[in-house]
Design an enzyme around this catalytic site. Sequence first.
Site, PDB file in Angstrom:
ATOM      1  N   LYS A  55       0.847  -1.209   0.000  1.00 53.53           N
ATOM      2  CA  LYS A  55       0.000   0.000   0.000  1.00 53.53           C
ATOM      3  C   LYS A  55       0.880   1.256   0.000  1.00 53.53           C
ATOM      4  CE  LYS A  55      -1.935   1.598   4.053  1.00 53.53           C
ATOM      5  NZ  LYS A  55      -1.599   3.018   4.248  1.00 53.53           N
ATOM      6  N   ASN A  56       1.878   1.267   0.889  1.00 53.40           N
ATOM      7  CA  ASN A  56       2.671   2.486   1.050  1.00 53.40           C
ATOM      8  C   ASN A  56       3.664   2.701  -0.087  1.00 53.40           C
ATOM      9  OD1 ASN A  56       1.239   2.919   3.326  1.00 53.40           O
ATOM     10  ND2 ASN A  56       2.917   2.517   4.776  1.00 53.40           N
TER      11      ASN A  56
ATOM     12  N   CYS B 256      -5.892   7.530   9.196  1.00 54.18           N
ATOM     13  CA  CYS B 256      -6.087   6.929  10.520  1.00 54.18           C
ATOM     14  C   CYS B 256      -5.942   7.934  11.647  1.00 54.18           C
ATOM     15  CB  CYS B 256      -5.011   5.858  10.734  1.00 54.18           C
ATOM     16  SG  CYS B 256      -5.529   4.226  10.270  1.00 54.18           S
TER      17      CYS B 256
ATOM     18  N   ARG C 210      -0.534  14.053  13.314  1.00 57.08           N
ATOM     19  CA  ARG C 210      -0.098  13.977  11.922  1.00 57.08           C
ATOM     20  C   ARG C 210       0.020  15.338  11.223  1.00 57.08           C
ATOM     21  NH1 ARG C 210      -1.997   8.401   9.244  1.00 57.08           N
ATOM     22  NH2 ARG C 210       0.169   8.444   8.629  1.00 57.08           N
TER      23      ARG C 210
ATOM     24  N   ASP D 162       4.134   0.780  12.258  1.00 54.58           N
ATOM     25  CA  ASP D 162       3.003   0.067  11.660  1.00 54.58           C
ATOM     26  C   ASP D 162       2.914  -1.389  12.121  1.00 54.58           C
ATOM     27  OD1 ASP D 162       2.086   2.259  10.305  1.00 54.58           O
ATOM     28  OD2 ASP D 162       2.938   1.704   8.364  1.00 54.58           O
TER      29      ASP D 162
ATOM     30  N   ARG E 290      -8.605  -0.794   4.681  1.00 59.73           N
ATOM     31  CA  ARG E 290      -7.779   0.262   4.087  1.00 59.73           C
ATOM     32  C   ARG E 290      -6.400  -0.274   3.698  1.00 59.73           C
ATOM     33  NH1 ARG E 290      -6.530   4.304   7.789  1.00 59.73           N
ATOM     34  NH2 ARG E 290      -5.243   4.866   6.023  1.00 59.73           N
TER      35      ARG E 290
HETATM   36  C1  UD1 Z   1       4.067   6.878   6.472  1.00 64.22           C
HETATM   37  C2  UD1 Z   1       3.250   5.634   6.240  1.00 64.22           C
HETATM   38  C3  UD1 Z   1       2.643   5.135   7.555  1.00 64.22           C
HETATM   39  C4  UD1 Z   1       3.736   4.943   8.604  1.00 64.22           C
HETATM   40  C5  UD1 Z   1       4.603   6.201   8.722  1.00 64.22           C
HETATM   41  C6  UD1 Z   1       5.806   6.005   9.617  1.00 64.22           C
HETATM   42  C7  UD1 Z   1       2.425   5.925   3.985  1.00 64.22           C
HETATM   43  C8  UD1 Z   1       1.249   6.123   3.108  1.00 64.22           C
HETATM   44  N1  UD1 Z   1       2.185   5.908   5.304  1.00 64.22           N
HETATM   45  O1  UD1 Z   1       3.170   7.866   6.976  1.00 64.22           O
HETATM   46  O2  UD1 Z   1       1.985   3.889   7.305  1.00 64.22           O
HETATM   47  O3  UD1 Z   1       3.154   4.686   9.842  1.00 64.22           O
HETATM   48  O4  UD1 Z   1       5.093   6.597   7.423  1.00 64.22           O
HETATM   49  O5  UD1 Z   1       6.573   4.941   9.191  1.00 64.22           O
HETATM   50  O6  UD1 Z   1       3.524   5.709   3.530  1.00 64.22           O
HETATM   51  N2  UD1 Z   1       5.736  14.545  11.048  1.00 64.22           N
HETATM   52  C9  UD1 Z   1       5.754  15.868  11.380  1.00 64.22           C
HETATM   53  N3  UD1 Z   1       5.522  16.793  10.386  1.00 64.22           N
HETATM   54  C10 UD1 Z   1       5.280  16.421   9.089  1.00 64.22           C
HETATM   55  C11 UD1 Z   1       5.254  15.041   8.776  1.00 64.22           C
HETATM   56  C12 UD1 Z   1       5.483  14.125   9.779  1.00 64.22           C
HETATM   57  O7  UD1 Z   1       5.979  16.249  12.525  1.00 64.22           O
HETATM   58  O8  UD1 Z   1       5.085  17.298   8.240  1.00 64.22           O
HETATM   59  C13 UD1 Z   1       5.976  13.535  12.115  1.00 64.22           C
HETATM   60  C14 UD1 Z   1       4.760  12.630  12.340  1.00 64.22           C
HETATM   61  O9  UD1 Z   1       3.860  13.189  13.263  1.00 64.22           O
HETATM   62  C15 UD1 Z   1       5.413  11.359  12.863  1.00 64.22           C
HETATM   63  C16 UD1 Z   1       6.760  11.328  12.122  1.00 64.22           C
HETATM   64  O10 UD1 Z   1       6.985  12.645  11.647  1.00 64.22           O
HETATM   65  O11 UD1 Z   1       5.662  11.436  14.230  1.00 64.22           O
HETATM   66  C17 UD1 Z   1       6.803  10.376  10.970  1.00 64.22           C
HETATM   67  O12 UD1 Z   1       5.691  10.594  10.115  1.00 64.22           O
HETATM   68  P1  UD1 Z   1       5.788  10.319   8.554  1.00 64.22           P
HETATM   69  O13 UD1 Z   1       7.028   9.535   8.295  1.00 64.22           O
HETATM   70  O14 UD1 Z   1       5.612  11.597   7.829  1.00 64.22           O
HETATM   71  O15 UD1 Z   1       4.532   9.404   8.300  1.00 64.22           O
HETATM   72  P2  UD1 Z   1       3.604   9.387   7.025  1.00 64.22           P
HETATM   73  O16 UD1 Z   1       4.385   9.713   5.811  1.00 64.22           O
HETATM   74  O17 UD1 Z   1       2.377  10.159   7.321  1.00 64.22           O
END
Ligand code: UD1
Length: 417
Positions: free
Chosen positions: A22-23, A116, A121, A305, A397
């Site tokens: 998915k990711n 989720c 986030r 995850d 999902r």
């Molecule tokens: C992706 C994955 C999700 C997984 C996560 C962490 C996809 C579609 N989803 O989510 O399944 O759980 O990586 O491995 O690939 N953060 C900030 N600011 C930002 C962005 C992130 O502070 O602008 C923080 C988040 O709150 C979190 C950390 O960074 O604590 C990591 O998040 P991130 O790696 O961005 O996760 P996703 O890309 O949303």
Amino acid sequence: MDKFQIVGGYPLRGTLDIPTAKNACLPILAGSIMCSDTVKIIDCAKFSDIIYMTKILEGLGAKIIEDGDDLVLDMSDIKNFATSDEYTKKIRSSIFLLGPLLSRCHHAKVAYPGGCNIGSRPIDLHLKGLRCLGVKIIERHGYIYCDGSNMHAGDIYLDLPSVGATENIMMASVMLDGVTTINNCAKEPEIEDLQNFINAMGGKVSGAGTSVITITGVDKLHSVEYTPIRDRIIAGTYMIATAMAGGDVTLNGASANHLVALISKLRQSGCQIDTYCDKIHIVASGNIQAVSHIETQPYPGYPTDLQSQMLTLMTVSDGTTIIKENLFENRFNITSELTKMGADIKVVDRMAIVRGVKELNGAEVQAQDLRGGASLVIAALRAKGYTTIENVYHIDRGYSHMEDDLARLGAHIKRIV
Ligand code: UD1
């Protein structure tokens, strides 16, 4: 809304094919916007998040057909740079559309993403990175408006190695004049897969899998056929399910290189795991040893995850396990449901103390997020008697008919529509 009904106590035995991730598929689908020709995604996963993403692309002008297990996207007629609210708000990954829309149309309008309820986030790192590339961004009335008329290559430092921000900035830079670097980027295998996809279309990206990615701008991308990597989180979920229920399962397509942290923890818990280049074989007695400490971290650390699933496994271990969740603060929401099944878990801030109990009991529980929902299924596979899991749409999902996969392995599980 669909429910799962599960009778616990049956070991899992057999072989499953792991679908594409998915990711990986989500950013690849978003990235197809950068191509003005045809993109064929071989064996594209069919989870509900993927379906929502294809609906968003169709709203932008893509023509998409299913060709057996493959998806064929005709991206020649992308005219719109504003995504439909209906689907954008359902998935977190709609935020990745900013980068490819800016590459293709120099403008983007996207509603704040859904997804989720696993934590706050934020998207600040995505927006900060795009601003470093010269994008003017206005956030108003629940929408993000991006004007990329004066975009340029840049040197970006991410305060945290965010997966989504890394992918978004990579895609925004693909067709900029000059060289862009992303420092302190995320190293997840899905990012390397996105790099390979972009390069298969004629892009020039290097460094994915390390903490610095370099993107050299190209004028145009061409048509491509691409097979995404397999889903390490589904493979990991089924490995933990086997550890919980006991049994002997082979997961075809699963990559042990992508699951080093989990394999180490499952071996500590008493499972026998044999790894091959394209499959993983797990044998479990059902006697689970406590793993002293698990802490989620960016890849290659223990994945967030797979945290809820491992916490669930530890509820029936022979000791106490401390689990620390560093990425998403609401991942421990699952503990209230596991407690209904007899688990002994105490949560203090970002830490869960899990004391193993002899057995779990079936109960009526509710999935509250994707991986937490999958973890309730894992708990139910072992629990005495019947468990009913509501809100299965969360699980759908990221797992395609999980009940069919598990029933094929011998679980007593059915979907009630
Ligand atoms: C992706 C994955 C999700 C997984 C996560 C962490 C996809 C579609 N989803 O989510 O399944 O759980 O990586 O491995 O690939 N953060 C900030 N600011 C930002 C962005 C992130 O502070 O602008 C923080 C988040 O709150 C979190 C950390 O960074 O604590 C990591 O998040 P991130 O790696 O961005 O996760 P996703 O890309 O949303």
